[in-house]
Scaffold this motif. Sequence first.
Motif, PDB file in Angstrom:
ATOM      1  N   GLY A 176     -18.128 -32.945  25.822  1.00  0.00           N
ATOM      2  CA  GLY A 176     -17.458 -32.470  24.475  1.00  0.00           C
ATOM      3  C   GLY A 176     -17.714 -33.257  23.370  1.00  0.00           C
ATOM      4  N   LYS A 186     -18.910 -26.972  17.383  1.00  0.00           N
ATOM      5  CA  LYS A 186     -17.930 -26.019  18.139  1.00  0.00           C
ATOM      6  C   LYS A 186     -18.092 -24.811  16.956  1.00  0.00           C
ATOM      7  CE  LYS A 186     -14.126 -26.502  19.911  1.00  0.00           C
ATOM      8  NZ  LYS A 186     -12.338 -26.832  20.058  1.00  0.00           N
ATOM      9  N   ASN A 218     -14.030 -19.389  20.914  1.00  0.00           N
ATOM     10  CA  ASN A 218     -15.162 -20.550  20.293  1.00  0.00           C
ATOM     11  C   ASN A 218     -16.281 -20.375  21.039  1.00  0.00           C
ATOM     12  OD1 ASN A 218     -13.428 -21.623  18.305  1.00  0.00           O
ATOM     13  ND2 ASN A 218     -12.096 -22.379  19.957  1.00  0.00           N
ATOM     14  N   PHE A 233     -20.261 -23.163  21.479  1.00  0.00           N
ATOM     15  CA  PHE A 233     -20.909 -24.116  21.244  1.00  0.00           C
ATOM     16  C   PHE A 233     -22.228 -24.106  21.043  1.00  0.00           C
ATOM     17  CE2 PHE A 233     -17.298 -24.816  24.011  1.00  0.00           C
ATOM     18  CZ  PHE A 233     -16.512 -25.632  23.555  1.00  0.00           C
TER      19      PHE A 233
END
Length: 544
Positions: free
Chosen positions: A271, A276, A283, A285
């Motif tokens: 992460g 994002k 959400n 990515f």
Amino acid sequence: MADPEAQNPVAEEPAGPSKSELKKRQKALEKEKQVAEKAAKQQELAAQRAAADVDYATEFYGPLPLHQSQTRPRLPRIEISSLSARDGETVLFRARVQTSRAQGSKMVFLNLRQRADSVQALVVVSPETISKQMVKWTAALADESIVLVQGLVKKTPEPIKSASVQDVEVHVSQVHLISGIDGRLPFSLDDASRPDTDEVVTDADGKAQQFSRVLLETRLNNRVVDLRTQTNQAVFKMQSGIGDLFRQFLSSQGFIEIHSPKLQGAATESGASVFKVSYFKGNAFLAQSPQLAKQMAIAADFERVYEIGPVFRAEDSNTHRHLTEFLGLDLEMTIEEHYHEVMELLDGLLLSIFRGLREKYHNEIGLIGKQFPADEFKWREGPEGTLKLTFRNAIDMLVEDGVPRETLDDINTENEKRLGRLVKAKYDTDYYIIDKFPMELRPFYTMPDPEDPTLSNSYDFFMRGEEILSGAQRIHDPALLAEKMRAKGVDPESMKPYVDAFRMGCAPHGGGGIGLERVLMLFLKLNNIRRASMFPRDPKRLDP
């Protein structure tokens, strides 16, 4: 008696003009003649001037109406690159005015450009076809205007060094403006085409002249104009060529092209370096690579897959070689016996690309080298093949060169370049492979070495001391994969569909990812990856 003659005297004839009177009259006549001749000359000159002011070439020049596909041209449009074979032909072509140079009021020279090709053209006053007004209008065309030109191709007695087509020139009969310039150019293409190392240039008379250096930031802020230079036309022709060579080689090896999604529900690797984005009520990515999709395609029995697509990295790295969005050349394949099968195929792929660039883009490499002088990129051919080092070999070379071993848990950018110099000096190659990286330096999906679990079955490829490819054997066992995910702080449940793919049975496999812009930058030694990206994205740049 009176005398009769005395009474009738004979009249005397008048005396003729005197000599002085004759002279006066002669002078008056001569003066009248001179006045008449002067008046006649003035009338003739006035008539000539009046005739000169009549523009008899109005149909042969001027702005065209807005192009809305009204008509098709009477002559087929041609490419400037083909002009050498068209001596004596009348041609029609569209081009940009790179430069114009008037010689008096009766002639103007133009340098006309199409992409990376250019030719000299001239417009000369001639009776009934080219007027002074046409020459004047042509000379006033702004640099970078787009024009439609018709003219006769003629051989030149000596090469025209200012153009790429040097053995012919175009004697213009018609020139019309298609699209002009609204405002001023941010810089001239001549300035943008000079080597950054030059500070002065020499004109035709041998005099040194200063010029304006165009900084990279200025170029990127005005990228559309910068991309018009012959250097950039060649750079991005080669970028396209790398993609073609990548596809051709892998297609010949039984690979198929896939297209993976760039919106994902979880980070690909971790992460820390992921973008994002809002996704409806939740959400998502942006994909850091097509890694998950490639592996899942292998689990789906595609066996050999590749992809060319954007890769997103949310790393705040403001260096010469990092972008937040770049083009990834990715592949994945099944393994029969050993992960070196993958490493060797990747080696063959890159060698095929290097050879293809050298053979197919020789002219472009030479053109780019004028602005970015560089030693020719070198690799090892023949039975010895590509140089392959282990990570420990690489560390030992750096230690022998004076780098403290305790600082070499990883090879940072500075030491990467240092190693590249050492390899070049010892092995005379700009291209090499490092194998067996420590496990702690690799992502969770990397297969550990069977004999030393602190090492991994992974490799990086290097050009001129900089990494351009990272790859490995992947973990295809779901239990081991979940274990390594937890060790890297990734919850397997957060990537359940990915892990489940291996629970359905998956063949051993491996692959790698190549940064296209890095390959291009390092092959040509452009010194900054932004020069190899059409519209680069980095932590400080989101447009144009």
